[in-house]
Scaffold this motif. Structure first.
Motif, PDB file in Angstrom:
ATOM      1  N   GLY A 160       0.817  -1.218   0.000  1.00  0.00           N
ATOM      2  CA  GLY A 160       0.000   0.000   0.000  1.00  0.00           C
ATOM      3  C   GLY A 160       0.844   1.259   0.000  1.00  0.00           C
ATOM      4  N   LEU A 161       1.960   1.222   0.723  1.00  0.00           N
ATOM      5  CA  LEU A 161       2.867   2.374   0.734  1.00  0.00           C
ATOM      6  C   LEU A 161       3.422   2.636  -0.663  1.00  0.00           C
ATOM      7  N   PHE A 162       3.832   1.573  -1.341  1.00  0.00           N
ATOM      8  CA  PHE A 162       4.420   1.751  -2.674  1.00  0.00           C
ATOM      9  C   PHE A 162       3.363   2.140  -3.711  1.00  0.00           C
ATOM     10  N   VAL A 163       2.118   1.699  -3.512  1.00  0.00           N
ATOM     11  CA  VAL A 163       1.037   2.140  -4.403  1.00  0.00           C
ATOM     12  C   VAL A 163       0.836   3.647  -4.271  1.00  0.00           C
ATOM     13  N   GLY A 164       0.877   4.146  -3.018  1.00  0.00           N
ATOM     14  CA  GLY A 164       0.754   5.581  -2.797  1.00  0.00           C
ATOM     15  C   GLY A 164       1.874   6.359  -3.462  1.00  0.00           C
ATOM     16  N   ILE A 165       3.104   5.852  -3.324  1.00  0.00           N
ATOM     17  CA  ILE A 165       4.250   6.522  -3.953  1.00  0.00           C
ATOM     18  C   ILE A 165       4.117   6.477  -5.472  1.00  0.00           C
ATOM     19  N   ALA A 166       3.649   5.345  -6.002  1.00  0.00           N
ATOM     20  CA  ALA A 166       3.452   5.246  -7.454  1.00  0.00           C
ATOM     21  C   ALA A 166       2.425   6.266  -7.930  1.00  0.00           C
ATOM     22  N   GLY A 167       1.375   6.500  -7.121  1.00  0.00           N
ATOM     23  CA  GLY A 167       0.376   7.507  -7.480  1.00  0.00           C
ATOM     24  C   GLY A 167       0.974   8.895  -7.546  1.00  0.00           C
ATOM     25  N   ILE A 168       1.890   9.211  -6.615  1.00  0.00           N
ATOM     26  CA  ILE A 168       2.562  10.519  -6.621  1.00  0.00           C
ATOM     27  C   ILE A 168       3.411  10.664  -7.881  1.00  0.00           C
ATOM     28  N   VAL A 169       4.164   9.610  -8.206  1.00  0.00           N
ATOM     29  CA  VAL A 169       5.039   9.652  -9.378  1.00  0.00           C
ATOM     30  C   VAL A 169       4.223   9.835 -10.656  1.00  0.00           C
ATOM     31  N   LEU A 170       3.105   9.113 -10.762  1.00  0.00           N
ATOM     32  CA  LEU A 170       2.253   9.240 -11.951  1.00  0.00           C
ATOM     33  C   LEU A 170       1.704  10.653 -12.079  1.00  0.00           C
ATOM     34  N   ALA A 171       1.324  11.255 -10.932  1.00  0.00           N
ATOM     35  CA  ALA A 171       0.811  12.634 -10.955  1.00  0.00           C
ATOM     36  C   ALA A 171       1.897  13.604 -11.400  1.00  0.00           C
ATOM     37  N   ILE A 172       3.120  13.405 -10.916  1.00  0.00           N
ATOM     38  CA  ILE A 172       4.231  14.283 -11.300  1.00  0.00           C
ATOM     39  C   ILE A 172       4.543  14.150 -12.791  1.00  0.00           C
ATOM     40  N   LEU A 173       4.352  12.952 -13.323  1.00  0.00           N
ATOM     41  CA  LEU A 173       4.583  12.728 -14.752  1.00  0.00           C
ATOM     42  C   LEU A 173       3.463  13.303 -15.614  1.00  0.00           C
ATOM     43  N   GLY A 174       2.403  13.806 -14.945  1.00  0.00           N
ATOM     44  CA  GLY A 174       1.317  14.442 -15.681  1.00  0.00           C
ATOM     45  C   GLY A 174       0.174  13.531 -16.041  1.00  0.00           C
ATOM     46  N   LEU A 175       0.195  12.293 -15.559  1.00  0.00           N
ATOM     47  CA  LEU A 175      -0.890  11.365 -15.859  1.00  0.00           C
ATOM     48  C   LEU A 175      -2.070  11.628 -14.929  1.00  0.00           C
ATOM     49  N   PRO A 176      -3.299  11.500 -15.413  1.00  0.00           N
ATOM     50  CA  PRO A 176      -4.471  11.750 -14.568  1.00  0.00           C
ATOM     51  C   PRO A 176      -4.524  10.765 -13.405  1.00  0.00           C
ATOM     52  N   SER A 197      11.448  20.406  -1.179  1.00  0.00           N
ATOM     53  CA  SER A 197      11.045  19.369  -2.121  1.00  0.00           C
ATOM     54  C   SER A 197       9.641  18.860  -1.791  1.00  0.00           C
ATOM     55  N   PHE A 198       9.344  18.713  -0.509  1.00  0.00           N
ATOM     56  CA  PHE A 198       7.998  18.303  -0.088  1.00  0.00           C
ATOM     57  C   PHE A 198       6.958  19.313  -0.568  1.00  0.00           C
ATOM     58  N   ILE A 199       7.238  20.607  -0.400  1.00  0.00           N
ATOM     59  CA  ILE A 199       6.289  21.653  -0.803  1.00  0.00           C
ATOM     60  C   ILE A 199       6.050  21.604  -2.310  1.00  0.00           C
ATOM     61  N   GLU A 200       7.115  21.370  -3.083  1.00  0.00           N
ATOM     62  CA  GLU A 200       6.973  21.254  -4.534  1.00  0.00           C
ATOM     63  C   GLU A 200       6.078  20.070  -4.906  1.00  0.00           C
ATOM     64  N   VAL A 201       6.278  18.933  -4.240  1.00  0.00           N
ATOM     65  CA  VAL A 201       5.452  17.746  -4.505  1.00  0.00           C
ATOM     66  C   VAL A 201       4.005  18.037  -4.138  1.00  0.00           C
ATOM     67  N   SER A 202       3.804  18.637  -2.958  1.00  0.00           N
ATOM     68  CA  SER A 202       2.451  18.962  -2.503  1.00  0.00           C
ATOM     69  C   SER A 202       1.751  19.901  -3.479  1.00  0.00           C
ATOM     70  N   ASN A 203       2.439  20.965  -3.900  1.00  0.00           N
ATOM     71  CA  ASN A 203       1.845  21.911  -4.847  1.00  0.00           C
ATOM     72  C   ASN A 203       1.466  21.224  -6.153  1.00  0.00           C
ATOM     73  N   HIS A 204       2.330  20.326  -6.596  1.00  0.00           N
ATOM     74  CA  HIS A 204       2.062  19.631  -7.858  1.00  0.00           C
ATOM     75  C   HIS A 204       0.817  18.756  -7.732  1.00  0.00           C
ATOM     76  N   LEU A 205       0.675  18.054  -6.620  1.00  0.00           N
ATOM     77  CA  LEU A 205      -0.495  17.198  -6.419  1.00  0.00           C
ATOM     78  C   LEU A 205      -1.778  18.027  -6.396  1.00  0.00           C
ATOM     79  N   VAL A 206      -1.725  19.205  -5.753  1.00  0.00           N
ATOM     80  CA  VAL A 206      -2.903  20.067  -5.700  1.00  0.00           C
ATOM     81  C   VAL A 206      -3.246  20.590  -7.093  1.00  0.00           C
ATOM     82  N   ARG A 207      -2.231  21.024  -7.837  1.00  0.00           N
ATOM     83  CA  ARG A 207      -2.486  21.557  -9.181  1.00  0.00           C
ATOM     84  C   ARG A 207      -3.060  20.488 -10.106  1.00  0.00           C
ATOM     85  N   GLN A 208      -2.659  19.242  -9.900  1.00  0.00           N
ATOM     86  CA  GLN A 208      -3.174  18.151 -10.734  1.00  0.00           C
ATOM     87  C   GLN A 208      -4.672  17.956 -10.550  1.00  0.00           C
ATOM     88  N   GLN A 209      -5.220  18.446  -9.431  1.00  0.00           N
ATOM     89  CA  GLN A 209      -6.652  18.307  -9.179  1.00  0.00           C
ATOM     90  C   GLN A 209      -7.477  19.372  -9.909  1.00  0.00           C
TER      91      GLN A 209
END
Length: 257
Positions: free
Chosen positions: A58-74, A111-123
């Motif tokens: 489950g932890l790695f699924v969550g990380i995979a979701g973050i990576v997919l979002a950063i790559l621009g995938l819905p 780096s955390f703030i950048e990841v967080s901002n990216h996840l929010v913008r993806q929404q």
């Protein structure tokens, strides 16, 4: 001042290492427990091992979701929330691992703030202007200013000597709420009073990181302040960036020209 844009991959690497660390720790605990569990019931070692394995996956699924979002995938909303739960769980371990690797806490937080901002913008979140709150620290106000703005920004006389007047102008232009606070307690009170649907927060790395985690699942875009005079004293912020973030959040019909 921040030299260059922080890299999202730093935080991704650290939380991936943190997930591996937790997985190995879970395996070590399971190995120690096996003899005792087998004495209670033969099926228990496999059952507990399966639970530990599912939690680690489950932890790695969550990380995979973050990576997919950063790559621009819905990313579907469930994975967005799951990814955030994984971040909140692994963040302390990521900080510890970063320190062990001689990575400064500020770099990890940036780096955390950048990841967080990216996840929010993806929404692609859009809210009415009166449901957007801007939160900033009191150190944005000139230290010699006699007017108290931490309770009401409209006490500002807009003399132009600090950024508070510019924030008030943006508040009047777009109809968004602006609160200047002295700490986390006042920030939480302001959020409870306004009940915003989204927050634009201006602060240092430490305060942004803790604030973003405190108000989850409220969407927050974090903007780092600039500290030419050192921390917590006569700080400033790029108002063009703040205005751009406001426009990205509010619905078009709420924009006042």
């Amino acid at each position: 001042m921040i030299a260059g844009r922080p890299k999202k991959r730093l935080f991704i690497i650290l939380i991936t290492l943190a997930a591996l660390f937790m997985g190995l720790a879970a395996y070590a605990v399971w190995r120690v427990m096996v003899p005792g569990l087998a004495q209670i019931h033969p099926i228990l070692p496999a059952l507990i091992g399966g639970i530990f394995l599912l939690l680690t996956l489950g932890l790695f699924v969550g990380i995979a979701g973050i990576v997919l979002a950063i790559l621009g995938l819905p990313t579907i909303r469930f994975f967005y929330f799951w990814a955030w739960n994984v971040i909140n769980l692994l963040y302390p371990i990521a900080l510890f691992l970063g320190k062990a690797m001689h990575i400064s806490k500020h770099r990890t937080e940036q780096s955390f703030i950048e990841v967080s901002n990216h996840l929010v913008r993806q929404q692609h979140i859009r809210v009415p202007a009166d449901r957007l709150m801007i939160l900033t620290p009191h150190c944005l106000q000139l230290d010699t200013c006699p007017f108290k703005v931490t309770r009401d920004i409209h006490n500002c006389h807009q003399c132009g000597r600090c950024g508070v007047g510019d924030l008030l102008a943006l508040s009047n232009k777009y109809g968004v709420h602006v609160y200047i606070v002295t700490g986390g307690t006042l920030a939480r009170q302001a959020v409870k009073k306004v009940r915003p649907k989204a927050i634009l927060a201006v602060a240092c790395e430490r305060d942004l990181t803790s604030g973003i985690q405190d108000v989850f699942p409220l969407p927050v875009i974090g903007v780092l302040n600039q500290r030419p005079n050192g921390p917590c004293f006569n700080t400033c912020v790029d108002m063009k960036q703040v205005e751009a973030e406001i426009r990205s959040f509010i619905q078009e019909e709420d924009t006042h020209e």
